[in-house]
Design a protein around this motif. Structure first.
Motif, PDB file in Angstrom:
ATOM      1  N   ALA A 130       0.483  -0.913  -0.195  1.00  0.00           N
ATOM      2  CA  ALA A 130       0.079  -0.314   0.394  1.00  0.00           C
ATOM      3  C   ALA A 130       0.606   1.042   0.035  1.00  0.00           C
ATOM      4  CB  ALA A 130      -0.983  -0.052   1.458  1.00  0.00           C
ATOM      5  N   TYR A 131       1.825   1.289   1.096  1.00  0.00           N
ATOM      6  CA  TYR A 131       3.113   2.503   0.834  1.00  0.00           C
ATOM      7  C   TYR A 131       3.555   2.591  -1.012  1.00  0.00           C
ATOM      8  CZ  TYR A 131       6.725   5.205   2.953  1.00  0.00           C
ATOM      9  OH  TYR A 131       7.441   6.166   2.718  1.00  0.00           O
ATOM     10  N   PHE A 132       3.952   1.503  -1.193  1.00  0.00           N
ATOM     11  CA  PHE A 132       4.680   1.659  -2.782  1.00  0.00           C
ATOM     12  C   PHE A 132       3.293   2.158  -3.416  1.00  0.00           C
ATOM     13  CE2 PHE A 132       7.958  -0.943  -0.907  1.00  0.00           C
ATOM     14  CZ  PHE A 132       8.830  -0.175  -0.334  1.00  0.00           C
ATOM     15  N   ASP A 133       2.806   1.490  -3.720  1.00  0.00           N
ATOM     16  CA  ASP A 133       1.049   1.937  -4.145  1.00  0.00           C
ATOM     17  C   ASP A 133       0.812   3.174  -4.772  1.00  0.00           C
ATOM     18  OD1 ASP A 133       1.280  -0.245  -5.265  1.00  0.00           O
ATOM     19  OD2 ASP A 133      -0.786  -0.772  -3.586  1.00  0.00           O
ATOM     20  N   VAL A 134       0.968   3.869  -3.092  1.00  0.00           N
ATOM     21  CA  VAL A 134       0.682   5.751  -3.058  1.00  0.00           C
ATOM     22  C   VAL A 134       1.914   6.019  -3.724  1.00  0.00           C
ATOM     23  CG1 VAL A 134       0.792   7.329  -1.758  1.00  0.00           C
ATOM     24  CG2 VAL A 134      -0.653   5.343  -0.683  1.00  0.00           C
ATOM     25  N   LEU A 135       3.236   5.783  -3.551  1.00  0.00           N
ATOM     26  CA  LEU A 135       4.169   6.933  -4.100  1.00  0.00           C
ATOM     27  C   LEU A 135       4.010   6.604  -5.402  1.00  0.00           C
ATOM     28  CD1 LEU A 135       7.134   5.662  -1.812  1.00  0.00           C
ATOM     29  CD2 LEU A 135       5.858   7.652  -1.283  1.00  0.00           C
ATOM     30  N   ALA A 136       4.102   4.976  -6.018  1.00  0.00           N
ATOM     31  CA  ALA A 136       4.518   5.344  -7.634  1.00  0.00           C
ATOM     32  C   ALA A 136       3.107   5.951  -7.862  1.00  0.00           C
ATOM     33  CB  ALA A 136       3.686   3.540  -7.765  1.00  0.00           C
ATOM     34  N   GLN A 138       2.000   8.628  -7.133  1.00  0.00           N
ATOM     35  CA  GLN A 138       2.613  10.383  -6.429  1.00  0.00           C
ATOM     36  C   GLN A 138       3.378  10.402  -7.945  1.00  0.00           C
ATOM     37  OE1 GLN A 138       2.320  11.153  -1.835  1.00  0.00           O
ATOM     38  NE2 GLN A 138       4.048  10.805  -2.760  1.00  0.00           N
ATOM     39  N   ASP A 139       4.037   9.368  -8.062  1.00  0.00           N
ATOM     40  CA  ASP A 139       5.319   9.605  -9.278  1.00  0.00           C
ATOM     41  C   ASP A 139       4.430   9.677 -10.238  1.00  0.00           C
ATOM     42  OD1 ASP A 139       7.102   8.873  -6.940  1.00  0.00           O
ATOM     43  OD2 ASP A 139       7.568   7.304  -7.943  1.00  0.00           O
ATOM     44  N   THR A 140       3.152   9.097 -10.752  1.00  0.00           N
ATOM     45  CA  THR A 140       2.705   9.507 -11.837  1.00  0.00           C
ATOM     46  C   THR A 140       2.087  10.716 -11.879  1.00  0.00           C
ATOM     47  OG1 THR A 140       2.330   7.108 -12.269  1.00  0.00           O
ATOM     48  CG2 THR A 140       1.374   8.282 -13.215  1.00  0.00           C
ATOM     49  N   LEU A 141       1.696  10.696 -10.923  1.00  0.00           N
ATOM     50  CA  LEU A 141       0.656  12.575 -11.205  1.00  0.00           C
ATOM     51  C   LEU A 141       1.408  13.406 -11.543  1.00  0.00           C
ATOM     52  CD1 LEU A 141      -1.450  14.030 -10.418  1.00  0.00           C
ATOM     53  CD2 LEU A 141      -1.122  14.058  -8.082  1.00  0.00           C
ATOM     54  N   THR A 142       3.158  13.470 -10.633  1.00  0.00           N
ATOM     55  CA  THR A 142       4.193  14.545 -10.352  1.00  0.00           C
ATOM     56  C   THR A 142       4.529  14.372 -12.051  1.00  0.00           C
ATOM     57  OG1 THR A 142       4.689  13.888  -8.532  1.00  0.00           O
ATOM     58  CG2 THR A 142       6.237  15.037  -9.415  1.00  0.00           C
ATOM     59  N   ALA A 143       5.211  13.598 -12.457  1.00  0.00           N
ATOM     60  CA  ALA A 143       5.392  13.404 -13.815  1.00  0.00           C
ATOM     61  C   ALA A 143       4.490  14.061 -14.988  1.00  0.00           C
ATOM     62  CB  ALA A 143       5.966  11.600 -14.747  1.00  0.00           C
ATOM     63  N   LEU A 144       3.079  13.726 -14.565  1.00  0.00           N
ATOM     64  CA  LEU A 144       2.186  14.066 -15.490  1.00  0.00           C
ATOM     65  C   LEU A 144       2.440  15.702 -15.788  1.00  0.00           C
ATOM     66  CD1 LEU A 144      -0.602  11.801 -15.376  1.00  0.00           C
ATOM     67  CD2 LEU A 144       0.182  11.970 -17.082  1.00  0.00           C
ATOM     68  N   LEU A 145       2.123  16.108 -14.405  1.00  0.00           N
ATOM     69  CA  LEU A 145       2.388  17.938 -14.001  1.00  0.00           C
ATOM     70  C   LEU A 145       3.203  18.785 -14.914  1.00  0.00           C
ATOM     71  CD1 LEU A 145       0.977  17.427 -10.589  1.00  0.00           C
ATOM     72  CD2 LEU A 145       0.192  18.029 -11.941  1.00  0.00           C
ATOM     73  N   PRO A 208      -3.766   8.445   5.842  1.00  0.00           N
ATOM     74  CA  PRO A 208      -2.087   8.661   6.553  1.00  0.00           C
ATOM     75  C   PRO A 208      -1.371  10.018   5.453  1.00  0.00           C
ATOM     76  CG  PRO A 208      -2.231   7.779   4.176  1.00  0.00           C
ATOM     77  CD  PRO A 208      -3.873   8.030   4.200  1.00  0.00           C
ATOM     78  N   ALA A 209      -1.162  10.201   6.609  1.00  0.00           N
ATOM     79  CA  ALA A 209       0.356  11.780   6.386  1.00  0.00           C
ATOM     80  C   ALA A 209       0.785  11.761   4.882  1.00  0.00           C
ATOM     81  CB  ALA A 209       1.101  12.577   7.463  1.00  0.00           C
ATOM     82  N   GLU A 210       1.372  12.948   4.736  1.00  0.00           N
ATOM     83  CA  GLU A 210       2.949  12.749   3.527  1.00  0.00           C
ATOM     84  C   GLU A 210       3.518  11.309   3.806  1.00  0.00           C
ATOM     85  OE1 GLU A 210       5.731  16.111   1.205  1.00  0.00           O
ATOM     86  OE2 GLU A 210       4.387  16.879   2.973  1.00  0.00           O
ATOM     87  N   LEU A 211       4.068  11.230   2.850  1.00  0.00           N
ATOM     88  CA  LEU A 211       4.830   9.502   2.790  1.00  0.00           C
ATOM     89  C   LEU A 211       6.101  10.074   2.420  1.00  0.00           C
ATOM     90  CD1 LEU A 211       2.650   7.376   1.130  1.00  0.00           C
ATOM     91  CD2 LEU A 211       2.679   8.358   3.442  1.00  0.00           C
ATOM     92  N   GLN A 395      10.528   7.524 -17.183  1.00  0.00           N
ATOM     93  CA  GLN A 395      10.736   7.720 -16.009  1.00  0.00           C
ATOM     94  C   GLN A 395       9.547   6.855 -14.345  1.00  0.00           C
ATOM     95  OE1 GLN A 395       9.873  11.617 -15.842  1.00  0.00           O
ATOM     96  NE2 GLN A 395      12.350  12.792 -15.909  1.00  0.00           N
ATOM     97  N   ARG A 396       8.273   6.654 -15.005  1.00  0.00           N
ATOM     98  CA  ARG A 396       7.606   6.189 -14.780  1.00  0.00           C
ATOM     99  C   ARG A 396       7.932   4.631 -14.453  1.00  0.00           C
ATOM    100  NH1 ARG A 396       2.135   4.776 -18.316  1.00  0.00           N
ATOM    101  NH2 ARG A 396       4.042   3.832 -19.059  1.00  0.00           N
ATOM    102  N   ASP A 397       8.163   3.921 -15.950  1.00  0.00           N
ATOM    103  CA  ASP A 397       8.484   2.545 -15.595  1.00  0.00           C
ATOM    104  C   ASP A 397      10.163   2.440 -14.466  1.00  0.00           C
ATOM    105  OD1 ASP A 397       6.281   1.809 -16.897  1.00  0.00           O
ATOM    106  OD2 ASP A 397       7.520   1.575 -18.775  1.00  0.00           O
ATOM    107  N   LEU A 398      10.563   3.057 -14.665  1.00  0.00           N
ATOM    108  CA  LEU A 398      11.998   2.728 -13.632  1.00  0.00           C
ATOM    109  C   LEU A 398      10.890   3.392 -12.053  1.00  0.00           C
ATOM    110  CD1 LEU A 398      14.718   2.813 -13.072  1.00  0.00           C
ATOM    111  CD2 LEU A 398      14.910   5.334 -13.134  1.00  0.00           C
ATOM    112  N   SER A 399      10.702   4.009 -12.153  1.00  0.00           N
ATOM    113  CA  SER A 399      10.129   4.178 -10.206  1.00  0.00           C
ATOM    114  C   SER A 399       9.377   3.028  -9.633  1.00  0.00           C
ATOM    115  CB  SER A 399       9.137   5.762 -10.036  1.00  0.00           C
ATOM    116  OG  SER A 399       8.253   5.711 -10.620  1.00  0.00           O
ATOM    117  N   LYS A 400       8.487   2.618 -11.099  1.00  0.00           N
ATOM    118  CA  LYS A 400       7.626   1.178 -10.436  1.00  0.00           C
ATOM    119  C   LYS A 400       8.834   0.063  -9.942  1.00  0.00           C
ATOM    120  CE  LYS A 400       3.548  -1.148 -11.654  1.00  0.00           C
ATOM    121  NZ  LYS A 400       3.994  -2.957 -11.710  1.00  0.00           N
TER     122      LYS A 400
END
Length: 434
Positions: A130-136, A138-145, A208-211, A395-400
């Motif tokens: 669940a923790y890494f799913d949230v980070l992934a 977040q990474d996807t959303l950040t990369a999209l922005l 959850p707070a910020e991770l 970048q998305r695939d690397l973080s995942k």
């Protein structure tokens, strides 16, 4: 003035602590307290540990006391009052069925502990996933922005070039289409992030707070030992599901002996002390009774025929033993398969991370080259947009790939029966404040 500065510093320090992101280990500790599945398993363990006490009770003395008091009254008949008591003790001396029940109860306690260990490992995996799913997410959303900003700049550039006549309207349309697409993807990414945070909330019992995030360029370690056969062998013997099935098989074997004991004699040591007294109200001085009586001896019982019930229960227990043996073999194969998959997931994940790191550098260089080529007129707008999208995907695939590799390392240890909280502590050292 110095006091005012001190107040400001204290307030600033407090706000800094409040803004501190939570890490993986902190969330796991919260889950230990708040996760409903874990709490249920803990209560089930407490209940299961009572089995040995109940099984031992059949081998201990049975002591009881009983008494009577009776007041008899009929017409034209004097009242008669009687009372008495009996104190009895029974101690099993020979009872094969009771002894096997006790042995089974001890195995049942061990099975309860194995079941709880399975839930403990499952909690570690659920929290980490669940923790890494949230980070992934977040990474996807950040990369999209970031991609949206880059496409927005490219769209503005295409419009300017069209206005001065150095580009066609096609460039503007292409950039606008990519911009509209990334806006739609952004909404989807925001929704996915909300879902992933809700899944984590379900485990820890609160939003959850910020991770804390994974450190950039972190080096992931290979499995130790580096031989897949070692992990598979460990899984076949030490996996907690396998251990649970081993205990179930041993219980089934003892169940056969316990049922066969239906043909065996039982011997008990019995002792008693009793007293009774009867009084006639018409003649107050007339009392009668047997007086205190004590007795001690042996009581035996030999079953001769029970309608074939004992034989039937033995056949049933033998069939259930065969079932337990098959379940054990199935658990071993499943554990071995999980260990193989997790080991290959770690090794291939490490190779994938290394390849994607190189691909990220190449994609970034390709984007810069295409931007420069577009500025000097040797590249068109779609080339820049494609290079931007390729960098985002890489970048998305690397973080995942990093998250998947870490999860497979935990799954590998879980399959081998060696997953502990310390493994989360090690992963936690890879995290930093965002």
């Amino acid at each position: 003035m110095p006091k005012a500065k001190l107040v400001i510093l204290i307030a600033g320090a407090f706000l800094t602590l409040q803004a501190q992101a939570v890490n993986l280990l902190q969330l796991y500790q919260e889950a230990l307290v708040n996760d409903a599945v874990y709490s249920s398993a803990r209560a089930n363990l407490s209940a299961g540990q009572e089995a040995s006490v109940q099984g031992r009770a059949n081998l201990l003395p049975l002591i009881g006391i009983s008494g009577t008091y009776q007041h008899a009254q009929r017409d034209n008949v004097p009242d008669i009052k009687s009372r008495g008591y009996t104190l009895s003790l029974s101690q099993p001396l020979l009872d094969v069925a009771a002894w096997q029940t006790y042995e089974q109860s001890k195995l049942s306690v061990a099975a309860s502990e194995a079941a709880f260990a399975i839930v403990q490992q499952d909690l570690i995996l659920r929290v980490a996933q669940a923790y890494f799913d949230v980070l992934a997410a977040q990474d996807t959303l950040t990369a999209l922005l970031v991609q949206k900003d880059a496409i927005s700049e490219q769209l503005a550039s295409a419009k300017r070039n069209f206005e001065v006549g150095t580009a066609t309207i096609t460039d503007t349309h292409e950039a606008q289409a990519r911009y509209d697409l990334v806006i739609a993807q952004e909404f989807g990414a925001q929704n996915d992030l909300a879902i992933k945070r809700t899944a984590l909330q379900q485990i820890i019992g609160k939003a959850p707070a910020e991770l804390a995030i994974l450190r950039k360029g972190v080096e992931l370690s290979a499995p130790e030992p580096a031989q897949i056969n070692t992990w598979v062998s460990s899984a076949e013997e030490q996996n907690y599901v396998v251990l649970q099935q081993k205990l179930a098989l041993e219980i089934a074997k003892r169940e056969i002996t316990r049922n066969r004991a239906g043909h065996y004699p039982t011997v008990d040591l019995v002792a008693s002390r009793s007293d009774s007294n009867q009084r006639n109200s018409a003649i107050s001085s007339l009392n009668s009774g047997t007086g205190p009586t004590s007795a001690i001896g042996l009581q035996w019982n030999i079953p001769l025929f029970s309608g074939f019930a004992v034989t039937s229960r033995v056949r049933q227990a033998i069939a259930l033993e065969d079932k337990s043996r098959s379940d054990l073999e199935s658990a071993r194969r499943f554990a071995a398969q999980n260990a193989q998959q997790a080991y290959l997931g770690v090794t291939s994940g490490l190779a994938q991370v290394k390849a994607l790191q190189a691909a990220e550098v190449s994609s970034r260089s390709a984007l810069e080259s295409n931007r420069l080529g577009y500025q000097v007129g040797v590249r068109i707008n779609i080339d820049v947009l494609n290079a931007q999208q390729q960098l985002f995907i890489t970048q998305r695939d690397l973080s995942k790939a990093r998250y998947d590799t870490l999860m497979n390392s935990l799954r590998l240890k879980s399959a081998a029966g060696s997953l502990r909280e310390q493994d989360l502590v090690q992963i936690n050292t890879l995290l930093i404040q965002p």
